[in-house]
Each structure stands twice: as C-alpha cells, then as structure tokens.
Write an enzyme that holds these catalytic residues in place. Structure first.
Site, short mmCIF file in Angstrom:
data_model
loop_
_atom_site.label_atom_id
_atom_site.label_comp_id
_atom_site.label_asym_id
_atom_site.label_seq_id
_atom_site.Cartn_x
_atom_site.Cartn_y
_atom_site.Cartn_z
N ASP A 1 0.80 -1.26 -0.10
CA ASP A 1 -0.10 -0.05 -0.06
C ASP A 1 0.97 1.25 0.10
O ASP A 1 2.19 1.10 0.44
CB ASP A 1 -0.68 0.04 1.32
N1 URA Z 1 -1.40 -6.01 3.80
C1 URA Z 1 -1.61 -4.85 3.77
O1 URA Z 1 -3.08 -4.68 4.24
N2 URA Z 1 -1.32 -3.74 3.21
C2 URA Z 1 0.14 -4.17 2.40
O2 URA Z 1 0.69 -3.13 1.83
C3 URA Z 1 0.56 -5.25 2.47
C4 URA Z 1 -0.13 -6.37 3.06
#
Ligand code: URA
Length: 237
Positions: free
Chosen positions: A101
C-alpha cells in the site's frame, strides 16, 4: 518453453497482439524457417528474426527495494505521482512483484522477468511475507489465535498463518505484532487486523522469502545475486 508471440513481446520488440499479427503475416522466422502458427513454442536458444531483425533476448534484472511511505506500487500513475519503479535506475521495463500500500514500507522485489514473478507469487511456492504491524490498542491471545487460524475477509477465509506479539505499550495503548502470511490478497494484513477489532497504524514488510531489509535504508535498493535468483527458481514445482 514459451509461445513465440510472448517471446517476441518480452524481448521488447512489440506488444503480444502485434507479435501475433506479424506471425500470422509470415514475418517471423525461427532458425531460418517462417513460422505462422500461433501455438509455436521456443526455448530461447533459437535464432528468431522478426521483419528482418534479429531478436536479442532482453537481459533480466532483479532488484530488492526498501519501499518508503507515500510511494505507489505500480509501473506508472495516471496522476503523475512517483512510483516504486521511478526509484530504480534502469532502462529495463521492470515491474513490482505484488503490491504494498501507499503507506506501507519495506521489502519489495522488482524485475522484468515474468516467470520469476509468477514463481514468487504462486501460493504453492509458500513464500513467507513477514510484516510488522503497529496496532492501536493492546491485542490479547484470543485475537491472535483467531488470526492464526484464519479470519473471513472479503467473504473468504485467510489461510493459517504465524502471529507473534512483539510488544505492547500500555501507556500509548499500542501493540507491535509480527505476522507471516503466504497469501497476497488486497490489503490483507490491514483487513485481518480490522476483522479482529484492531486498526493498523503502521505496516512494514520485513522479509519476503529469503529477502530481508538488511543493509538497505528506506528508499535504497540493491540487485539480487545470481544465487538468490536461482534459489527462487528452485521453488518452481
Ligand atoms: N497487507 C496490507 O494490508 N497492506 C500491504 O501493503 C501489504 C499487505
């Protein structure tokens, strides 16, 4: 072995669809013979000539990046924001393997080798993805056990996983938890914690398979060694 049109596209000559047209038009030669069949497969050792041009196999590159916050995990962004690919100095058309993310930091692999990416992402390869999550609130054994056994997110149960409480901070009302998963579903870690009643304040991926952040400051990257690449290829079933 891979299909001729894919091979031509991956060599950077043209798109896969255009390559199919060129094959059908009789403009592709393999080892001196014109091939017009779309199912034709090559192993990469053949001499392939497209419209009179000898194809050069694109060299593969592999990188490990320590992704900073506020960078998007994609090849390009329609709003012109910086992407993880912009952080790596290369002329090759590399792409990130999986997704972190915008606000998640840590280990992210990038390559122009589609097969390598597929092996790493395939559930059968059982590659560990180790995350450290900072949570709002003090998490207890019951919630941790629920996470370990799998919780329902987006209508489907997550696979069993490892969860370890690293520390709790009663004064600031936070917890640090290490969670190791093999899946790579969308926002998986945040959704899993949300499901057991916790908000993720910070998320960092510490390790993907054999790749740790050791020696890599935020925003820095390094090339993988040939040995590391072969370790991943050896996972191929
Ligand atoms: N899980 C998440 O919620 N975000 C990420 O960036 C990676 C795994």
């Amino acid at each position: 072995m891979e299909r001729l049109q894919k091979y031509i596209a991956e060599a950077g000559y043209t798109s896969r669809r255009k390559a199919e047209e060129l094959i059908k038009q009789g403009k592709v030669e393999v080892n001196g013979e014109i091939v017009t069949e779309l199912g034709f497969k090559v192993n990469g050792k053949e001499q392939v000539i497209v419209e009179g041009n000898l194809l050069k196999r694109e060299e593969k590159e592999y990188y490990l990046l320590n992704k900073p916050r506020s960078i998007i995990t994609s090849v390009c962004d329609d709003k012109g924001r910086k992407t993880v690919v912009d952080l790596v100095d290369t002329k090759k058309r590399i792409f990130p393997i999986g997704r972190l993310d915008y606000d998640t930091t840590g280990a992210l692999l990038l390559t122009n080798d589609g097969e390598f990416a597929n092996i790493l992402m395939h559930p059968n390869s059982k590659v560990d993805k180790v995350y450290i999550a900072k949570l709002r609130g003090v998490i207890k054994g019951e919630a941790i056990n629920r996470l370990k056994n799998g919780v329902i997110i987006d209508g489907r149960k997550t696979k069993k996983c490892r969860v370890k409480l690293r520390k709790t901070d009663l004064k600031n009302n936070t917890s640090m938890v290490e969670i190791t998963i093999h899946e790579g579903r969308n926002h998986q870690v945040k959704k899993m914690f949300h499901e057991v009643g916790f908000e993720v304040l910070k998320l960092k991926r510490e390790r993907v398979g054999i790749f740790t952040l050791q020696g890599l400051k935020s925003g820095n990257y390094r090339r993988l060694t040939p040995k590391e690449v072969s370790v991943i290829y050896s996972l191929k079933k």
